[in-house]
Design a protein around this motif. Structure first.
Motif, PDB file in Angstrom:
ATOM      1  N   LEU A  32       0.798  -1.219   0.000  1.00  0.00           N
ATOM      2  CA  LEU A  32       0.000   0.000   0.000  1.00  0.00           C
ATOM      3  C   LEU A  32       0.835   1.276   0.000  1.00  0.00           C
ATOM      4  N   ASN A  63       2.671   4.462  -0.838  1.00  0.00           N
ATOM      5  CA  ASN A  63       2.635   5.458  -1.906  1.00  0.00           C
ATOM      6  C   ASN A  63       3.835   6.389  -1.683  1.00  0.00           C
ATOM      7  N   GLU A  83       4.817   9.152  -2.942  1.00  0.00           N
ATOM      8  CA  GLU A  83       4.499  10.584  -2.848  1.00  0.00           C
ATOM      9  C   GLU A  83       3.967  10.936  -1.458  1.00  0.00           C
ATOM     10  N   LYS A  84       3.161  10.061  -0.903  1.00  0.00           N
ATOM     11  CA  LYS A  84       2.635  10.290   0.445  1.00  0.00           C
ATOM     12  C   LYS A  84       3.759  10.206   1.476  1.00  0.00           C
ATOM     13  N   HIS A 119       2.968   4.615   6.184  1.00  0.00           N
ATOM     14  CA  HIS A 119       3.557   5.798   5.551  1.00  0.00           C
ATOM     15  C   HIS A 119       4.398   6.604   6.542  1.00  0.00           C
TER      16      HIS A 119
END
Length: 81
Positions: free
Chosen positions: A21, A23, A25-26, A59
């Motif tokens: 999961l 990302n 960019e996140k 994240h």
């Protein structure tokens, strides 16, 4: 009552489902926020023997890794039964 604690990042296992999961960019966005304001929300982990298993906060964990941190603020939660 749960208390924030500093957890060694090298003892945190990230399940495959959560790893897929991520990302990038996140992660960058959160890393910038952590540099500016510090980590505001702790990750959630559960104990599994000598290691911790990430429950929530992949994240935030990856952002701290990208920043070269060795510890992260987290909350220890009970495993689901």
């Amino acid at each position: 009552m749960l208390h924030d604690q500093k957890l060694p990042m090298d003892r945190i296992y990230v399940p495959t489902k959560l790893r897929t999961l991520v990302n990038p960019e996140k992660v960058e966005e959160i890393a910038a926020s952590i540099l500016e304001e510090g980590q505001k929300t702790p990750i959630l982990v559960r104990r599994d023997g000598e290691r911790f298993v990430l429950v929530e906060g992949v994240h935030r964990l990856e952002a701290c890794r990208a920043l070269g941190e060795s510890t992260i603020t987290g909350l220890l939660v009970n495993a689901r039964r």
